[in-house]
Enzyme design. Structure first.
Site, short mmCIF file in Angstrom:
data_model
loop_
_atom_site.label_atom_id
_atom_site.label_comp_id
_atom_site.label_asym_id
_atom_site.label_seq_id
_atom_site.Cartn_x
_atom_site.Cartn_y
_atom_site.Cartn_z
N HIS A 126 -5.44 15.41 3.67
CA HIS A 126 -4.40 14.44 3.45
C HIS A 126 -4.50 13.12 2.57
O HIS A 126 -3.90 12.51 1.89
CB HIS A 126 -4.20 14.12 5.02
CG HIS A 126 -3.05 13.24 5.41
ND1 HIS A 126 -1.96 13.63 5.79
CD2 HIS A 126 -3.08 11.89 5.46
CE1 HIS A 126 -1.00 12.72 6.15
NE2 HIS A 126 -1.89 11.68 5.81
N GLU A 127 -5.95 12.64 2.89
CA GLU A 127 -6.26 11.29 2.36
C GLU A 127 -6.36 11.45 0.72
O GLU A 127 -5.98 10.63 -0.06
CB GLU A 127 -7.51 10.93 2.80
CG GLU A 127 -7.54 10.53 4.24
CD GLU A 127 -6.41 9.49 4.77
OE1 GLU A 127 -5.92 8.75 3.68
OE2 GLU A 127 -5.81 9.59 5.81
N HIS A 130 -2.95 11.35 -0.58
CA HIS A 130 -2.52 9.98 -0.74
C HIS A 130 -2.91 9.37 -2.07
O HIS A 130 -2.42 8.60 -2.69
CB HIS A 130 -3.12 9.11 0.45
CG HIS A 130 -2.12 8.96 1.62
ND1 HIS A 130 -0.77 9.04 1.75
CD2 HIS A 130 -2.51 9.20 2.90
CE1 HIS A 130 -0.24 9.01 2.99
NE2 HIS A 130 -1.34 9.24 3.72
N GLU A 191 3.83 10.17 4.19
CA GLU A 191 3.12 11.01 5.06
C GLU A 191 3.45 12.43 5.06
O GLU A 191 2.46 13.28 5.06
CB GLU A 191 3.51 10.42 6.60
CG GLU A 191 2.95 9.21 7.05
CD GLU A 191 1.27 9.31 6.63
OE1 GLU A 191 0.59 10.04 7.22
OE2 GLU A 191 0.72 8.38 6.04
ZN ZN Z 1 -1.48 9.42 5.75
#
Ligand code: ZN
Length: 259
Positions: A126-127, A130, A191
Protein backbone atom coordinates in the site's frame (compact mmCIF):
# COMPACT_ATOMS: atom_id res chain seq x y z
CA UNK A 1 -8.87 46.57 -14.49
CA UNK A 2 -10.55 44.22 -16.94
CA UNK A 3 -7.26 43.62 -18.72
CA UNK A 4 -5.55 42.70 -15.49
CA UNK A 5 -8.34 40.30 -14.58
CA UNK A 6 -8.21 38.67 -17.99
CA UNK A 7 -4.47 38.35 -17.83
CA UNK A 8 -4.66 36.88 -14.32
CA UNK A 9 -7.23 34.30 -15.40
CA UNK A 10 -5.18 33.45 -18.48
CA UNK A 11 -2.00 32.98 -16.46
CA UNK A 12 -3.84 30.93 -13.82
CA UNK A 13 -5.25 28.65 -16.53
CA UNK A 14 -1.82 28.27 -18.08
CA UNK A 15 -0.27 27.41 -14.73
CA UNK A 16 -2.92 24.81 -13.90
CA UNK A 17 -2.67 23.20 -17.34
CA UNK A 18 1.08 22.88 -16.92
CA UNK A 19 0.64 21.07 -13.62
CA UNK A 20 -2.11 18.60 -14.46
CA UNK A 21 -0.61 15.29 -15.52
CA UNK A 22 -2.12 11.92 -16.27
CA UNK A 23 -0.84 9.15 -14.02
CA UNK A 24 0.68 6.39 -16.15
CA UNK A 25 -0.42 3.62 -13.80
CA UNK A 26 -3.99 4.67 -13.00
CA UNK A 27 -4.89 7.02 -15.90
CA UNK A 28 -6.23 9.53 -13.35
CA UNK A 29 -5.47 13.25 -13.86
CA UNK A 30 -3.40 14.66 -11.01
CA UNK A 31 -2.58 18.26 -10.09
CA UNK A 32 1.13 18.12 -9.22
CA UNK A 33 3.44 21.14 -9.29
CA UNK A 34 6.53 19.16 -8.28
CA UNK A 35 8.30 17.62 -11.31
CA UNK A 36 9.04 13.86 -11.02
CA UNK A 37 12.76 14.67 -11.22
CA UNK A 38 12.44 16.38 -7.81
CA UNK A 39 10.82 13.43 -6.01
CA UNK A 40 14.07 11.73 -5.03
CA UNK A 41 15.68 14.90 -3.60
CA UNK A 42 12.48 15.84 -1.80
CA UNK A 43 12.09 12.39 -0.24
CA UNK A 44 15.75 12.17 0.76
CA UNK A 45 15.61 15.60 2.39
CA UNK A 46 12.43 14.73 4.28
CA UNK A 47 13.81 11.32 5.37
CA UNK A 48 16.99 12.98 6.67
CA UNK A 49 14.81 15.30 8.75
CA UNK A 50 12.92 12.32 10.14
CA UNK A 51 16.21 10.58 11.03
CA UNK A 52 17.33 13.66 12.99
CA UNK A 53 14.27 13.66 15.20
CA UNK A 54 13.18 10.00 15.53
CA UNK A 55 14.70 6.61 16.31
CA UNK A 56 15.03 5.10 12.83
CA UNK A 57 16.17 1.45 12.61
CA UNK A 58 17.92 0.24 9.48
CA UNK A 59 19.82 -2.81 10.83
CA UNK A 60 17.51 -4.47 13.37
CA UNK A 61 16.00 -7.88 12.52
CA UNK A 62 12.61 -6.20 12.02
CA UNK A 63 14.12 -3.57 9.71
CA UNK A 64 15.73 -6.38 7.70
CA UNK A 65 12.35 -8.11 7.47
CA UNK A 66 10.65 -4.92 6.24
CA UNK A 67 13.48 -4.37 3.72
CA UNK A 68 13.24 -7.95 2.41
CA UNK A 69 9.47 -7.65 1.84
CA UNK A 70 9.75 -4.08 0.52
CA UNK A 71 12.48 -4.85 -2.01
CA UNK A 72 10.62 -7.89 -3.28
CA UNK A 73 7.49 -5.82 -3.96
CA UNK A 74 9.37 -2.76 -5.30
CA UNK A 75 11.23 -5.01 -7.77
CA UNK A 76 8.00 -5.98 -9.57
CA UNK A 77 6.35 -2.54 -9.21
CA UNK A 78 5.92 0.00 -12.01
CA UNK A 79 9.03 1.85 -10.84
CA UNK A 80 11.69 -0.54 -9.52
CA UNK A 81 14.40 2.10 -10.09
CA UNK A 82 13.25 4.62 -7.50
CA UNK A 83 15.87 5.05 -4.74
CA UNK A 84 13.85 2.75 -2.45
CA UNK A 85 14.58 2.79 1.27
CA UNK A 86 12.69 0.85 3.93
CA UNK A 87 13.10 1.62 7.63
CA UNK A 88 11.43 0.81 10.93
CA UNK A 89 10.67 3.61 13.37
CA UNK A 90 11.12 2.38 16.91
CA UNK A 91 7.93 3.79 18.37
CA UNK A 92 4.90 2.08 19.86
CA UNK A 93 2.64 3.54 17.18
CA UNK A 94 0.44 1.77 14.65
CA UNK A 95 1.53 3.70 11.59
CA UNK A 96 3.34 3.60 8.25
CA UNK A 97 4.04 6.20 5.58
CA UNK A 98 5.70 6.84 2.24
CA UNK A 99 7.72 9.88 1.17
CA UNK A 100 8.22 10.92 -2.47
CA UNK A 101 10.90 8.93 -4.27
CA UNK A 102 10.21 5.66 -2.41
CA UNK A 103 11.27 6.32 1.19
CA UNK A 104 9.06 4.10 3.34
CA UNK A 105 8.72 3.76 7.09
CA UNK A 106 6.82 1.17 9.12
CA UNK A 107 6.46 1.75 12.87
CA UNK A 108 7.51 -0.93 15.34
CA UNK A 109 3.98 -1.56 16.61
CA UNK A 110 2.81 -2.21 13.05
CA UNK A 111 5.59 -4.78 12.58
CA UNK A 112 4.63 -6.41 15.89
CA UNK A 113 0.87 -6.37 15.17
CA UNK A 114 1.10 -8.14 11.82
CA UNK A 115 3.22 -11.20 12.27
CA UNK A 116 2.74 -12.87 8.91
CA UNK A 117 4.78 -11.57 5.99
CA UNK A 118 1.58 -11.46 3.90
CA UNK A 119 -0.14 -8.96 6.20
CA UNK A 120 2.98 -6.83 6.46
CA UNK A 121 3.30 -7.05 2.66
CA UNK A 122 -0.21 -5.57 2.41
CA UNK A 123 0.91 -2.57 4.49
CA UNK A 124 4.18 -2.15 2.58
CA UNK A 125 2.54 -2.72 -0.83
CA UNK A 126 0.00 0.00 0.00
CA UNK A 127 2.81 2.45 0.89
CA UNK A 128 4.84 1.50 -2.21
CA UNK A 129 1.74 2.29 -4.27
CA UNK A 130 1.42 5.72 -2.58
CA UNK A 131 5.05 6.47 -3.57
CA UNK A 132 4.71 5.27 -7.17
CA UNK A 133 1.39 7.07 -7.68
CA UNK A 134 3.06 10.26 -6.32
CA UNK A 135 0.35 10.87 -3.73
CA UNK A 136 2.74 12.78 -1.43
CA UNK A 137 3.68 15.19 -4.21
CA UNK A 138 0.00 15.55 -5.12
CA UNK A 139 -0.93 16.31 -1.52
CA UNK A 140 1.90 18.81 -1.19
CA UNK A 141 0.85 20.49 -4.46
CA UNK A 142 -2.70 20.90 -3.20
CA UNK A 143 -1.47 22.49 0.03
CA UNK A 144 0.93 24.65 -2.00
CA UNK A 145 -1.85 25.74 -4.36
CA UNK A 146 -3.94 26.85 -1.41
CA UNK A 147 -1.04 28.88 -0.03
CA UNK A 148 -0.29 30.34 -3.46
CA UNK A 149 -3.93 31.26 -3.95
CA UNK A 150 -3.55 33.41 -0.86
CA UNK A 151 -0.16 34.80 -1.90
CA UNK A 152 -1.46 35.65 -5.37
CA UNK A 153 -1.20 34.38 -8.90
CA UNK A 154 2.07 36.24 -9.50
CA UNK A 155 3.81 34.01 -6.98
CA UNK A 156 2.32 30.94 -8.64
CA UNK A 157 3.71 31.93 -12.02
CA UNK A 158 7.14 32.61 -10.55
CA UNK A 159 7.18 29.31 -8.73
CA UNK A 160 6.15 27.17 -11.65
CA UNK A 161 7.95 28.76 -14.61
CA UNK A 162 11.39 29.35 -13.10
CA UNK A 163 12.94 25.91 -12.98
CA UNK A 164 15.69 26.95 -10.61
CA UNK A 165 13.28 28.62 -8.28
CA UNK A 166 10.97 25.60 -8.39
CA UNK A 167 13.85 23.27 -7.58
CA UNK A 168 14.94 25.45 -4.67
CA UNK A 169 11.37 25.59 -3.45
CA UNK A 170 10.99 21.81 -3.64
CA UNK A 171 14.13 21.22 -1.59
CA UNK A 172 13.10 23.80 1.01
CA UNK A 173 9.69 22.17 1.22
CA UNK A 174 11.42 18.86 1.82
CA UNK A 175 13.20 20.25 4.86
CA UNK A 176 10.18 21.99 6.27
CA UNK A 177 7.50 19.50 5.40
CA UNK A 178 8.82 16.12 6.55
CA UNK A 179 6.10 16.13 9.18
CA UNK A 180 3.55 17.40 6.66
CA UNK A 181 4.07 14.43 4.36
CA UNK A 182 3.75 12.10 7.31
CA UNK A 183 0.68 13.67 8.88
CA UNK A 184 -1.45 14.96 6.02
CA UNK A 185 -4.31 12.54 5.43
CA UNK A 186 -4.61 11.18 1.92
CA UNK A 187 -7.84 11.73 0.03
CA UNK A 188 -10.28 8.85 -0.31
CA UNK A 189 -9.38 8.54 -4.01
CA UNK A 190 -5.70 8.17 -3.12
CA UNK A 191 -6.45 5.55 -0.46
CA UNK A 192 -8.55 3.41 -2.79
CA UNK A 193 -5.88 3.70 -5.51
CA UNK A 194 -3.14 2.67 -3.09
CA UNK A 195 -5.22 -0.32 -1.96
CA UNK A 196 -5.86 -1.41 -5.53
CA UNK A 197 -2.34 -0.95 -6.92
CA UNK A 198 -0.68 -2.12 -3.69
CA UNK A 199 -2.68 -5.36 -3.61
CA UNK A 200 -1.88 -6.01 -7.27
CA UNK A 201 1.84 -5.52 -6.51
CA UNK A 202 1.85 -7.80 -3.45
CA UNK A 203 0.11 -10.53 -5.48
CA UNK A 204 2.66 -10.18 -8.29
CA UNK A 205 5.46 -10.40 -5.74
CA UNK A 206 4.04 -13.73 -4.53
CA UNK A 207 2.16 -12.68 -1.39
CA UNK A 208 -1.42 -13.93 -1.02
CA UNK A 209 -3.58 -10.84 -1.73
CA UNK A 210 -6.34 -12.09 0.59
CA UNK A 211 -4.09 -10.88 3.42
CA UNK A 212 -4.98 -7.27 2.44
CA UNK A 213 -8.60 -7.92 3.43
CA UNK A 214 -7.47 -9.57 6.68
CA UNK A 215 -5.29 -6.53 7.41
CA UNK A 216 -8.08 -4.00 7.03
CA UNK A 217 -10.54 -6.16 8.99
CA UNK A 218 -8.03 -6.28 11.85
CA UNK A 219 -7.58 -2.52 11.55
CA UNK A 220 -11.34 -2.06 11.74
CA UNK A 221 -11.49 -4.25 14.86
CA UNK A 222 -8.72 -2.18 16.47
CA UNK A 223 -10.60 1.01 15.66
CA UNK A 224 -13.80 -0.37 17.15
CA UNK A 225 -11.84 -1.56 20.16
CA UNK A 226 -11.39 2.07 21.17
CA UNK A 227 -8.62 4.58 20.68
CA UNK A 228 -7.59 5.93 17.31
CA UNK A 229 -4.25 4.50 16.17
CA UNK A 230 -2.21 7.02 14.16
CA UNK A 231 -2.43 4.95 10.96
CA UNK A 232 -6.20 5.24 11.07
CA UNK A 233 -6.12 9.03 11.23
CA UNK A 234 -4.33 9.16 7.86
CA UNK A 235 -5.75 5.84 6.59
CA UNK A 236 -9.44 5.82 7.45
CA UNK A 237 -10.76 2.32 7.27
CA UNK A 238 -14.33 1.48 6.46
CA UNK A 239 -16.49 -1.25 5.03
CA UNK A 240 -16.26 0.27 1.56
CA UNK A 241 -12.52 -0.22 1.14
CA UNK A 242 -12.85 -3.84 2.32
CA UNK A 243 -15.74 -4.36 -0.13
CA UNK A 244 -13.69 -2.83 -2.95
CA UNK A 245 -10.80 -5.20 -2.25
CA UNK A 246 -13.11 -8.21 -2.05
CA UNK A 247 -14.87 -7.25 -5.30
CA UNK A 248 -11.54 -7.25 -7.18
CA UNK A 249 -10.06 -10.27 -5.41
CA UNK A 250 -10.39 -12.57 -8.43
CA UNK A 251 -8.14 -10.17 -10.41
CA UNK A 252 -5.57 -10.06 -7.61
CA UNK A 253 -5.69 -13.85 -7.20
CA UNK A 254 -5.13 -14.42 -10.89
CA UNK A 255 -1.95 -12.29 -10.65
CA UNK A 256 -0.93 -14.29 -7.57
CA UNK A 257 -1.45 -17.65 -9.28
CA UNK A 258 -0.08 -16.55 -12.65
CA UNK A 259 3.41 -15.79 -11.44
ZN1 ZN B 1 -2.64 5.06 2.52
Amino acid sequence: MMRVRHLTAFIAALTLTACVTTNEVTGRSQFITIPPSQDAALGLEAMNEVKKTTDVETDSPDAKRVQRIGRRIAAISDNPNLPWEFVVIDEDVLNAWALPGGKIAVYQKMVDSFETDEELAAVIGHEIAHAILRHGAEQMSRAQAQNLAIAGVGAAVGATTEDGQMAQMAVTLGALAAQGFVQLPHSRAMELEADDVGTLYMARAGYDPRAAVRLWKKMRAMKEGGGQPAFLSTHPTDDKRIQRLESKMSTYLSEYKAR
